[in-house]
Each structure stands twice: as C-alpha cells, then as structure tokens.
Write an enzyme that holds these catalytic residues in place. Structure first.
Site, short mmCIF file in Angstrom:
data_model
loop_
_atom_site.label_atom_id
_atom_site.label_comp_id
_atom_site.label_asym_id
_atom_site.label_seq_id
_atom_site.Cartn_x
_atom_site.Cartn_y
_atom_site.Cartn_z
N TYR A 76 1.12 -0.79 -0.37
CA TYR A 76 0.36 0.22 0.37
C TYR A 76 0.68 1.52 -0.53
O TYR A 76 0.58 2.40 -1.17
CB TYR A 76 -1.24 0.04 1.40
CG TYR A 76 -1.72 0.65 1.11
CD1 TYR A 76 -2.67 1.28 0.34
CD2 TYR A 76 -1.70 2.02 1.87
CE1 TYR A 76 -3.92 2.60 0.62
CE2 TYR A 76 -2.13 3.61 2.48
CZ TYR A 76 -2.94 3.09 1.47
OH TYR A 76 -4.49 3.93 1.17
N LYS A 88 1.80 4.21 -3.38
CA LYS A 88 1.00 5.40 -3.00
C LYS A 88 2.35 6.15 -3.73
O LYS A 88 1.83 7.34 -4.02
CB LYS A 88 0.90 5.95 -1.17
CG LYS A 88 -1.00 5.20 -1.45
CD LYS A 88 -1.75 6.29 -1.59
CE LYS A 88 -3.51 6.04 -1.20
NZ LYS A 88 -4.09 6.26 -2.26
#
Length: 358
Positions: free
Chosen positions: A146, A150
């Site tokens: 994650y 990003k």
C-alpha cells in the site's frame, strides 16, 4: 476558525471512490457548497440518501477501465481521485488499483482538459520515520504494497502536472468522522460493549489524526484556490491539536460511560505476536498500523496552512468523539457486516477473544 466559502466553477466534478468513506463525505461537501454536478465512480453501488439528488450521477465501474473513466471525464473541470484498494486487499489488487488506476484516471483527466486534479495519497508514504514532525520534503519509504503503491502513484500523477492541469497531492493522516469504521470500529466496539482498550505500548506517544470534514475543506481549497502555482504541490493534512494516544482514546471510553480505561501492553511482544497473526490472516491489523501505533506519528501542516490558507477545525478528540457518536447512532445499519473497506467494521479475528481480558 471558519474558512471562507469556496466558489465552485459551474460544471461537473468527478469523485472516484465516491461510495467510500471519504467519497461520500466529499460528495456531501461538494453538494453543500454549490456544485452544479457531481459524478461518482466506484466498484460499489452508491446507496446513500444523496442518490436522489438530481445533481449527482453515480456510476458503478472500475478506475482501471479506461473507456468508463473517459466517458465520465467528459466536460469535468475538476477530479478528486480517492479510489484505492486498502491494505487488507491482496498485493495484486493494491498494485493494480492504486498504481494503474491512478495512471488511467490522471491521463484521462489531462486528455479531457480538466483544470484541477487532486490525488489523495497518504502519510503511509513516509514509512516508519525517525523524527517528527514530518515535512513534505522528507524521505519517502512505503511500508508494504500500500505505501509503496501510493509513492508510485504520486510519481505518476505529478509527472502529468502542467500549467492548465494543476495536480495537487494531499497526504492525510488517518481520518475519521461519519461513515468511518474499518480499524477504528475495534475501539468503538470495545468501548460500546463495556471493555477497556489495549494500547500497543504505554500509549504515551503522540499520534495525530484528522477529521474528514477538515480533509474535505483541504480538497475544496485545492480545487478552487486562485493561485494555481500554489495548488500544484504536495501537502500534508492533519489535526493541529492532538494529545497522546492514551489521552485521546480514553475520551472515547469515557464517552461510552462504563468506567473503563486504556491499558498498556509490552510493545515488542505485542508487535511480534501481531506479525505472526498477520501472516496467518488472523488479525485485521497490518504492519504499518501496528508498528507505528506505539511511536510518535505527526506531520507538519504549516505548508498547507501558509500557502492555501487551510485551518483545521477539529482536534483528535473532537474527531474521535464525533465518529463514536455516529457509530452508536448507526449500529443497526452495519451490525454483522465486515469487509476490507473503511465503510464496514474489519473482522476482529483472534483479537475478539482478547476482549474478555479487558
């Protein structure tokens, strides 16, 4: 302090992830502040009362589907890309949705002549930092798929930034408010049912949060601020007022009225155990959450305040109590549900057994 009411341009604005926690709060913000048309794109159907508003067009679809995105983008002046696969999803889902989805939406926005593009990133891009407060120019080191995704997505959308296509990247702290469940439902459930709540460590670390309304105000400024050059940048977003984890989370237990207290636990032992439980998918907590939980975690918001004139209205405690009040008032809506998004409680797994000891 109240921010001046923004003036939204006439015409459509697209919100990806519009059925999610941030999405619905942002759509409400836009409609309240005079948007003439709001478009929502999400894999999940839009089931809020606002679906009857004639200014809202909600489409079920995938941000990775270029044809769907292109059709929805036509005529839009602004886009807010909130859609993301969260850390409980598989690595393949996260990398596909969070990286390639961002690429598709940003490329189609630029091709369609969109003037403002706001990308919702995360302070997860800073990993587990060794100093505080964290500033926008500090080293980026995502923890897990994650955080890494990003960072990659930020690079993709910022590379497309140009005069006339202003890309603003916002890095919010964990945000709470109406409709927020996810990992915070653990605290609210334990408080509501008359249990104490364990800290990872002694809870004396300062951990900044953010109210979703304050985040929506920041997005609104990115969409409407007159200084395009100031908009074309990266900004942290977080509460100005926050105490220790022990103090802020105790406020929720006090509001529950059972006389329960937060409880300290040995951080190293708990983190080691959570690593094992995560590996066997027996815990809803993922590495970035449990490894940062016993540490200080706060960012500087001076850049956003100084350049765009943003000012948060809610403290950590205000945000948590507002979210808890919503949780109690809406228990019947989500009782028995679970999933991977912020809109439903995450499965407590083996942590549910620990409740009997608190």
């Amino acid at each position: 302090m109240s921010l001046p009411a923004p003036t939204l341009p006439a015409g459509p604005v697209l919100v990806t992830g519009g059925s999610g926690f941030l999405g619905i709060n942002l759509i409400r913000w836009l409609l309240t502040h005079g948007a003439t048309e709001v478009r929502s794109l999400d894999l999940v159907g839009f089931d809020y009362p606002e679906k009857t508003d004639p200014r809202l067009r909600a489409v079920v679809g995938d941000v990775r589907d270029r044809a769907t995105v292109r059709a929805l983008m036509a005529g839009c002046w602004g886009v807010v890309h909130c859609a993301a696969a969260l850390p409980l999803c598989t690595e393949a889902e996260i990398r596909s949705t969070d990286v390639e989805g961002a690429r598709v939406v940003a490329e189609e926005a630029k091709a369609a002549g969109v003037a403002r593009f706001v990308y919702i990133s995360s302070t997860a891009v800073y990993g587990i930092p060794d100093h505080h407060p964290i500033h926008e120019g500090d080293r980026l080191e995502g923890v897990g798929p994650y955080g890494e995704s990003k960072i990659a997505a930020e690079g993709i959308v910022r590379a497309l930034d140009a005069p006339g296509f202003a890309v603003c990247v916002l890095r919010p702290k964990s945000f709470v408010g109406p409709e927020r469940l996810g990992v915070f439902a653990l605290l609210y459930d334990w408080a509501y049912t008359g249990h104490g709540f364990p800290m990872i460590g002694d809870g004396r670390n300062r951990y900044q949060l953010l109210d979703v309304e304050d985040l929506c105000d920041a997005i609104g400024l990115a969409l409407t601020h007159a200084d395009e050059a100031a908009v074309r940048d990266v900004y942290n977003v977080g509460a100005r007022q926050f105490a220790t984890m022990r103090e802020d989370w105790q406020a929720v237990l006090d509001a529950a009225g059972h006389g329960k207290r937060v409880r300290a636990t040995p951080a190293r032992l708990v983190i080691a155990a959570l690593r094992v439980l995560e590996a066997f998918r027996l815990s809803p907590l993922y590495r970035w959450v449990y490894e940062t939980a016993p540490q200080d975690s706060f960012v500087s918001v001076e850049k956003l305040c100084g350049r765009l004139g943003w000012e948060p209205r809610f403290s950590n405690r205000d945000a948590l109590l507002r979210n808890y009040a919503w949780y109690v008032a809406n228990l019947d809506r989500f009782r028995g549900q679970s999933g991977k998004t912020h809109r439903v409680p995450w499965k407590q797994g083996i942590l549910a057994l620990a409740k009997r000891f608190f």
